[in-house]
Design a protein around this motif. Structure first.
Motif, PDB file in Angstrom:
ATOM      1  N   LEU A  76       0.805  -1.220   0.000  1.00 31.11           N
ATOM      2  CA  LEU A  76       0.000   0.000   0.000  1.00 31.11           C
ATOM      3  C   LEU A  76       0.839   1.272   0.000  1.00 31.11           C
ATOM      4  N   LEU A  77       2.164   1.121  -0.086  1.00 29.00           N
ATOM      5  CA  LEU A  77       3.053   2.282  -0.210  1.00 29.00           C
ATOM      6  C   LEU A  77       3.549   2.351  -1.647  1.00 29.00           C
ATOM      7  N   THR A  78       3.027   3.285  -2.402  1.00 31.51           N
ATOM      8  CA  THR A  78       3.408   3.405  -3.807  1.00 31.51           C
ATOM      9  C   THR A  78       3.661   4.866  -4.155  1.00 31.51           C
ATOM     10  N   GLY A  79       4.237   5.086  -5.318  1.00 29.51           N
ATOM     11  CA  GLY A  79       4.445   6.443  -5.797  1.00 29.51           C
ATOM     12  C   GLY A  79       5.910   6.796  -5.907  1.00 29.51           C
ATOM     13  N   ARG A  93       6.145 -16.630  -1.824  1.00 30.67           N
ATOM     14  CA  ARG A  93       6.023 -15.767  -3.008  1.00 30.67           C
ATOM     15  C   ARG A  93       6.513 -14.362  -2.687  1.00 30.67           C
ATOM     16  N   GLU A  94       7.415 -13.853  -3.500  1.00 33.99           N
ATOM     17  CA  GLU A  94       7.958 -12.514  -3.306  1.00 33.99           C
ATOM     18  C   GLU A  94       6.911 -11.453  -3.640  1.00 33.99           C
ATOM     19  N   LEU A  95       6.685 -10.519  -2.695  1.00 36.15           N
ATOM     20  CA  LEU A  95       5.694  -9.464  -2.900  1.00 36.15           C
ATOM     21  C   LEU A  95       6.301  -8.167  -3.421  1.00 36.15           C
ATOM     22  N   ILE A  96       7.558  -7.893  -3.048  1.00 38.57           N
ATOM     23  CA  ILE A  96       8.197  -6.670  -3.523  1.00 38.57           C
ATOM     24  C   ILE A  96       8.339  -6.742  -5.040  1.00 38.57           C
ATOM     25  N   GLY A  97       7.809  -5.746  -5.715  1.00 46.49           N
ATOM     26  CA  GLY A  97       7.877  -5.710  -7.179  1.00 46.49           C
ATOM     27  C   GLY A  97       6.612  -6.150  -7.866  1.00 46.49           C
ATOM     28  N   LEU A  98       5.643  -6.718  -7.119  1.00 47.72           N
ATOM     29  CA  LEU A  98       4.382  -7.111  -7.749  1.00 47.72           C
ATOM     30  C   LEU A  98       3.584  -5.866  -8.130  1.00 47.72           C
ATOM     31  N   SER A  99       2.813  -5.987  -9.192  1.00 40.86           N
ATOM     32  CA  SER A  99       1.954  -4.886  -9.620  1.00 40.86           C
ATOM     33  C   SER A  99       0.781  -4.750  -8.663  1.00 40.86           C
ATOM     34  N   ASN A 100       0.088  -3.614  -8.715  1.00 38.39           N
ATOM     35  CA  ASN A 100      -1.075  -3.403  -7.861  1.00 38.39           C
ATOM     36  C   ASN A 100      -2.161  -4.430  -8.154  1.00 38.39           C
ATOM     37  N   ARG A 101      -2.298  -4.815  -9.414  1.00 41.62           N
ATOM     38  CA  ARG A 101      -3.302  -5.824  -9.773  1.00 41.62           C
ATOM     39  C   ARG A 101      -2.967  -7.167  -9.140  1.00 41.62           C
ATOM     40  N   GLU A 102      -1.694  -7.533  -9.159  1.00 42.29           N
ATOM     41  CA  GLU A 102      -1.276  -8.793  -8.543  1.00 42.29           C
ATOM     42  C   GLU A 102      -1.465  -8.751  -7.028  1.00 42.29           C
ATOM     43  N   MET A 103      -1.174  -7.608  -6.420  1.00 39.46           N
ATOM     44  CA  MET A 103      -1.377  -7.476  -4.977  1.00 39.46           C
ATOM     45  C   MET A 103      -2.854  -7.520  -4.619  1.00 39.46           C
ATOM     46  N   ASN A 104      -3.708  -6.947  -5.475  1.00 42.40           N
ATOM     47  CA  ASN A 104      -5.148  -6.994  -5.226  1.00 42.40           C
ATOM     48  C   ASN A 104      -5.674  -8.418  -5.200  1.00 42.40           C
ATOM     49  N   ARG A 107      -4.539  -9.482  -1.544  1.00 40.08           N
ATOM     50  CA  ARG A 107      -5.152  -8.782  -0.419  1.00 40.08           C
ATOM     51  C   ARG A 107      -6.598  -9.235  -0.233  1.00 40.08           C
ATOM     52  N   GLY A 108      -6.904  -9.714   0.958  1.00 30.49           N
ATOM     53  CA  GLY A 108      -8.239 -10.219   1.235  1.00 30.49           C
ATOM     54  C   GLY A 108      -8.356 -11.720   1.037  1.00 30.49           C
ATOM     55  N   LYS A 109      -7.492 -12.283   0.209  1.00 25.45           N
ATOM     56  CA  LYS A 109      -7.544 -13.718  -0.050  1.00 25.45           C
ATOM     57  C   LYS A 109      -6.471 -14.469   0.730  1.00 25.45           C
ATOM     58  N   THR A 110      -5.221 -14.037   0.610  1.00 27.11           N
ATOM     59  CA  THR A 110      -4.115 -14.706   1.292  1.00 27.11           C
ATOM     60  C   THR A 110      -3.627 -13.905   2.492  1.00 27.11           C
ATOM     61  N   ILE A 111      -3.763 -12.589   2.410  1.00 25.67           N
ATOM     62  CA  ILE A 111      -3.354 -11.720   3.511  1.00 25.67           C
ATOM     63  C   ILE A 111      -4.420 -10.656   3.726  1.00 25.67           C
ATOM     64  N   GLY A 112      -4.830 -10.468   4.971  1.00 21.77           N
ATOM     65  CA  GLY A 112      -5.847  -9.474   5.303  1.00 21.77           C
ATOM     66  C   GLY A 112      -5.317  -8.482   6.315  1.00 21.77           C
ATOM     67  N   MET A 113      -6.034  -7.379   6.475  1.00 23.64           N
ATOM     68  CA  MET A 113      -5.582  -6.342   7.404  1.00 23.64           C
ATOM     69  C   MET A 113      -6.770  -5.630   8.011  1.00 23.64           C
ATOM     70  N   ILE A 114      -6.686  -5.340   9.311  1.00 20.20           N
ATOM     71  CA  ILE A 114      -7.682  -4.515   9.980  1.00 20.20           C
ATOM     72  C   ILE A 114      -6.965  -3.318  10.608  1.00 20.20           C
ATOM     73  N   PHE A 115      -7.675  -2.190  10.680  1.00 20.83           N
ATOM     74  CA  PHE A 115      -7.062  -0.940  11.099  1.00 20.83           C
ATOM     75  C   PHE A 115      -7.644  -0.463  12.423  1.00 20.83           C
ATOM     76  N   GLN A 116      -7.021   0.580  12.992  1.00 22.56           N
ATOM     77  CA  GLN A 116      -7.429   1.043  14.311  1.00 22.56           C
ATOM     78  C   GLN A 116      -8.717   1.856  14.290  1.00 22.56           C
ATOM     79  N   GLU A 117      -9.116   2.387  13.157  1.00 23.99           N
ATOM     80  CA  GLU A 117     -10.366   3.133  13.079  1.00 23.99           C
ATOM     81  C   GLU A 117     -11.242   2.503  11.994  1.00 23.99           C
ATOM     82  N   PRO A 118     -12.023   1.484  12.367  1.00 25.09           N
ATOM     83  CA  PRO A 118     -12.770   0.715  11.367  1.00 25.09           C
ATOM     84  C   PRO A 118     -13.765   1.535  10.559  1.00 25.09           C
ATOM     85  N   ARG A 119     -14.317   2.589  11.143  1.00 31.16           N
ATOM     86  CA  ARG A 119     -15.303   3.387  10.396  1.00 31.16           C
ATOM     87  C   ARG A 119     -14.688   4.009   9.137  1.00 31.16           C
TER      88      ARG A 119
END
Length: 349
Positions: A76-79, A93-104, A107-119
């Motif tokens: 999620l750090l790009t630019g 599987r190496e993640l560094i260098g994958l395209s955003n489409r490959e990461m999508n 994300r949600g399938k093999t690796i998930g994330m929850i944040f401190q402010e769910p709203r």
């Protein structure tokens, strides 16, 4: 549910997985941001290993590099003002260098994330059921709307939301903060990922709800065999949830070991300072201990040990020169040139 690609919520996935298997390996991770001071390194040669069924705590003050590490792992750090080097391997599987489409796709399938402010992570324009169902359809191509909706209701029930069939039709503003975090958990684990990153998931919750969310997270981990990377500044939460702990300061790991040893036998002065700063209900004191000073800016790291300007044990000519390596055994690593002579204090029985 008829679709065999979606196990029922009451089926323990952990019964069918190899607990202890390495699922996330971070090696030599460096993260640089381009600022008015030039390229500034906020995470410096970070190494982490997370196994299935294990909770690894990542702790430290604000500005230590915890959240930015998790964002880099998630892609999620790009630019043009971000530079990431090193290796992040998810189930090999190496993640560094994958395209955003490959990461999508991950994300949600093999690796998930929850944040401190769910709203902030839930879309106010869609029902919570629709948002969970969308994740299922995104990663399960052969699952239709009816099946994905059933899965969403099933997951809401799994995370302890009462009357889940009715509440799936409601919007995020109709849920409390604790219930929104349960919805985020349901969304994050709906497709049975192997890794879950929890970034300060209980910070905005009151103590009672915090305990409920932590218990739920532990229950889901045991059921699914999740490897959990738990990011927090709250050592009380670490003691309750984590198997191993990595202490970050200035973008570097200062100490890494099993949770019990960290609390009772710390070997880095920064760890001792964090433990001493934790309120203890059994001890009456007029003032809480505070580590003097603040975390330096990333473009102004001190030479030698990055903690030495704030350290009461620092020795001139030892701690303020050269590069301090992370050394020790596989079970206890510490970045301190004086760790062999210091006798630091952990928590008291």
């Amino acid at each position: 549910m008829a679709d065999k690609t979606l196990p029922a919520a009451d089926e323990a996935v952990a019964d069918h997985v190899d607990l202890g298997q390495k699922v996330l390996e971070v090696t030599d991770l460096c993260i640089d941001f381009k600022t008015e001071h030039g390229w500034s390194r906020v995470v410096d040669h970070l190494d982490l290993v997370l196994r299935r069924g294990e909770t690894l705590g990542l702790v430290g003050e604000s500005g230590s590099g915890k959240t930015v590490t998790s964002l880099a792992i998630m892609g999620l750090l790009t630019g043009p003002k971000v530079r990431i080097t090193g290796s992040v391997r998810l189930e090999g599987r190496e993640l560094i260098g994958l395209s955003n489409r490959e990461m999508n796709d991950l994300r949600g399938k093999t690796i998930g994330m929850i944040f401190q402010e769910p709203r902030r992570s839930l879309n106010p324009a869609f029902t919570v059921g629709d948002q969970i169902a969308e994740v299922v359809r995104r990663h399960k191509a052969d699952v239709g709307r009816k099946e994905s909706w059933s899965r969403a209701v099933e997951m809401l029930d799994l995370v302890g939301i009462p009357d889940s069939e009715k509440r799936a039709h409601e919007y995020p503003h109709q849920f409390s903060g604790g219930m929104c975090q349960r919805v985020m958990l349901a969304m994050a684990v709906a497709c049975e990922p192997v890794v879950l990153i929890a970034d300060e998931p209980t910070t905005a919750l009151d103590v009672t709800v915090q305990a409920q969310v932590l218990d739920l997270l532990t229950e889901l981990q045991e059921r699914m065999g999740l490897g959990v990377l738990f990011i927090t500044h709250d050592l009380g939460v670490v003691a309750q949830t984590c198997d191993r702990v990595a202490v970050l300061y200035g973008g570097q790991v200062m100490e890494s070991t099993v949770a019990e040893k960290l609390f009772y036998e710390p070997e880095h002065p920064y760890t001792e300072g964090l433990l001493a700063s934790t309120p203890d209900a059994q001890v009456r004191a007029e003032r809480l201990f505070a580590i003097p000073g603040t975390v330096p800016a990333a473009w102004n790291w001190p030479s030698g040990c990055r903690f030495h300007p704030r350290c009461g044990y620092a020795a001139a000519g030892q701690c303020d020169e050269g590069t301090v390596p992370l050394e020790g055994s596989d079970h206890h690593l510490v970045r301190c040139v004086r760790s062999d002579v210091l006798r630091l204090e952990g928590i008291k029985e």
